[in-house]
Design a protein around this motif. Structure first.
Motif, PDB file in Angstrom:
ATOM      1  N   ALA A 175     -30.082  23.007 -11.078  1.00  0.00           N
ATOM      2  CA  ALA A 175     -29.745  23.643 -12.352  1.00  0.00           C
ATOM      3  C   ALA A 175     -30.584  24.891 -12.586  1.00  0.00           C
ATOM      4  O   ALA A 175     -30.126  25.858 -13.212  1.00  0.00           O
ATOM      5  N   VAL A 176     -31.817  24.894 -12.098  1.00  0.00           N
ATOM      6  CA  VAL A 176     -32.704  26.052 -12.252  1.00  0.00           C
ATOM      7  C   VAL A 176     -32.421  27.103 -11.177  1.00  0.00           C
ATOM      8  O   VAL A 176     -32.247  28.289 -11.461  1.00  0.00           O
ATOM      9  N   LEU A 177     -32.360  26.674  -9.915  1.00  0.00           N
ATOM     10  CA  LEU A 177     -32.241  27.624  -8.811  1.00  0.00           C
ATOM     11  C   LEU A 177     -30.873  28.281  -8.719  1.00  0.00           C
ATOM     12  O   LEU A 177     -30.760  29.406  -8.221  1.00  0.00           O
ATOM     13  N   ASP A 178     -29.840  27.580  -9.178  1.00  0.00           N
ATOM     14  CA  ASP A 178     -28.496  28.132  -9.071  1.00  0.00           C
ATOM     15  C   ASP A 178     -28.082  28.939 -10.295  1.00  0.00           C
ATOM     16  O   ASP A 178     -26.918  29.326 -10.415  1.00  0.00           O
ATOM     17  N   ALA A 179     -29.031  29.191 -11.182  1.00  0.00           N
ATOM     18  CA  ALA A 179     -28.740  30.049 -12.341  1.00  0.00           C
ATOM     19  C   ALA A 179     -28.383  31.453 -11.844  1.00  0.00           C
ATOM     20  O   ALA A 179     -28.932  31.932 -10.847  1.00  0.00           O
ATOM     21  N   PRO A 180     -27.461  32.131 -12.511  1.00  0.00           N
ATOM     22  CA  PRO A 180     -26.975  33.426 -12.006  1.00  0.00           C
ATOM     23  C   PRO A 180     -27.914  34.600 -12.240  1.00  0.00           C
ATOM     24  O   PRO A 180     -27.679  35.678 -11.739  1.00  0.00           O
ATOM     25  N   ASP A 181     -28.971  34.396 -13.004  1.00  0.00           N
ATOM     26  CA  ASP A 181     -29.794  35.539 -13.395  1.00  0.00           C
ATOM     27  C   ASP A 181     -31.275  35.284 -13.142  1.00  0.00           C
ATOM     28  O   ASP A 181     -32.115  35.556 -13.997  1.00  0.00           O
ATOM     29  N   LEU A 182     -31.616  34.773 -11.973  1.00  0.00           N
ATOM     30  CA  LEU A 182     -33.029  34.543 -11.655  1.00  0.00           C
ATOM     31  C   LEU A 182     -33.782  35.874 -11.690  1.00  0.00           C
ATOM     32  O   LEU A 182     -33.413  36.838 -11.023  1.00  0.00           O
ATOM     33  N   GLU A 183     -34.854  35.885 -12.458  1.00  0.00           N
ATOM     34  CA  GLU A 183     -35.603  37.122 -12.684  1.00  0.00           C
ATOM     35  C   GLU A 183     -36.582  37.385 -11.548  1.00  0.00           C
ATOM     36  O   GLU A 183     -37.251  36.483 -11.066  1.00  0.00           O
ATOM     37  N   ALA A 184     -36.667  38.633 -11.119  1.00  0.00           N
ATOM     38  CA  ALA A 184     -37.677  39.061 -10.153  1.00  0.00           C
ATOM     39  C   ALA A 184     -38.731  39.860 -10.911  1.00  0.00           C
ATOM     40  O   ALA A 184     -38.510  41.017 -11.270  1.00  0.00           O
ATOM     41  N   ARG A 185     -39.876  39.248 -11.151  1.00  0.00           N
ATOM     42  CA  ARG A 185     -40.912  39.897 -11.964  1.00  0.00           C
ATOM     43  C   ARG A 185     -41.759  40.867 -11.162  1.00  0.00           C
ATOM     44  O   ARG A 185     -42.400  41.757 -11.723  1.00  0.00           O
ATOM     45  N   THR A 186     -41.810  40.688  -9.860  1.00  0.00           N
ATOM     46  CA  THR A 186     -42.513  41.599  -8.958  1.00  0.00           C
ATOM     47  C   THR A 186     -41.662  41.747  -7.695  1.00  0.00           C
ATOM     48  O   THR A 186     -40.710  40.980  -7.492  1.00  0.00           O
ATOM     49  N   PRO A 187     -41.986  42.698  -6.821  1.00  0.00           N
ATOM     50  CA  PRO A 187     -41.242  42.811  -5.562  1.00  0.00           C
ATOM     51  C   PRO A 187     -41.360  41.570  -4.683  1.00  0.00           C
ATOM     52  O   PRO A 187     -40.520  41.360  -3.797  1.00  0.00           O
TER      53      PRO A 187
END
Length: 288
Positions: A175-187
């Motif tokens: 449910a967490v990993l397959d979310a469509p908008d996982l944020e990339a906070r750093t490179p």
């Protein structure tokens, strides 16, 4: 899979190609909760416009909710038209934290980790797809970490979040990993499910997770899950430091220490896990 810290780029290349779903329509309670969440963020008191920007709500809506919260003591007007948490909210938070069995067990464990590693030690819990920091033990030094009690970070971007994910049931992880908008906070942030599952698999083998500049540039953290009597992940203990002080060699030594501290707290909560104590660094970081 052997336990040993490696960089994410050596395991899986993270690429996020998912699209973003439309935001669900927010109801009055949702809006009130978002205003309250913005109100208690570090750096307060917060101006009305700042809370509106953080929540995405209009200023009249934010003002209406703040006025109601102030009437009930959950918010309090401050200088310059800003607001801060009110006495009733602070009282409720203090009462909840003082009555927490897990924090009673965690505080001495954090103090011991801080003393033995020289790094800031903290405890966080999960709320939906975020890690929320509740307790912190910080050594006296000029540089201060960005994580403070009340701070929240996406689970997939921080050590404590990854540690909790590594101990969650498969369906909750999905449910967490397959979310469509996982944020990339750093490179360096792993924002692809395949990359994250590789990180979690290694964390499950080692008993601790490593955040290699996923949340903040030049900051590395190591964390391990805390389990309750039923084996559920109720939180995570971690340490963090600048990358040149918490280098790969230090991770190999301190990782087992963090794991031991988390398992000791877990045992205090009734989890069926050995109480691990002093780390014998001569034998390469195995618990004695």
């Amino acid at each position: 899979m052997e336990c040993g810290w490696v960089k994410l780029s050596d395991m899986v290349k993270a690429v996020n190609t998912r699209s973003v779903d439309q935001e669900l329509v927010k109801g009055p309670v949702d809006k009130a909760m978002e205003v309250l969440d913005a109100l208690v963020q570090p750096g307060g008191p917060h101006r009305l416009g700042e809370i509106a920007r953080r929540t995405g709500l209009t200023k009249p809506t934010v003002h209406r909710h703040l006025r109601t919260m102030a009437e009930y003591g959950f918010a309090e007007p401050a200088e310059g038209g800003s607001y801060r948490p009110g006495p009733r909210l602070l009282g409720l938070a203090a009462a909840a934290l003082s009555d927490s069995r897990v924090l009673e067990l965690t505080r001495p464990a954090l103090a011991d980790l801080r003393r033995r590693t020289g790094h800031v030690a903290f405890y966080a819990v999960r709320h939906a797809s975020d890690a929320v920091y509740l307790e912190q033990s910080e050594p006296a030094r000029e540089y201060r970490m960005g994580t403070r009690p009340g701070h929240r970070t996406p689970l997939h971007t921080c050590g404590v979040g990854l540690a909790m994910l590594s101990a969650l049931p498969t369906e909750e992880v999905a449910a967490v990993l397959d979310a469509p908008d996982l944020e990339a906070r750093t490179p360096n942030t792993p924002a692809d499910p395949a990359a994250l599952r590789a990180v979690l698999a290694r964390a499950a083998v080692c008993g601790y997770a490593v955040d290699d500049e996923y949340d903040e540039p030049d900051v590395r953290s190591v964390a391990a899950p805390v389990l309750d009597a039923e084996g559920r992940a109720v939180g995570a203990i971690g340490i963090a430091g600048l990358t040149f002080t918490l280098d790969p060699g230090s991770v190999e030594v301190f990782g087992p220490m963090v794991r031991a501290a988390a398992r000791t707290v877990s045992a205090g909560l009734g989890a069926r896990t050995p109480v691990l104590g002093v780390v014998d660094t001569v034998r390469g970081g195995e618990e004695a």
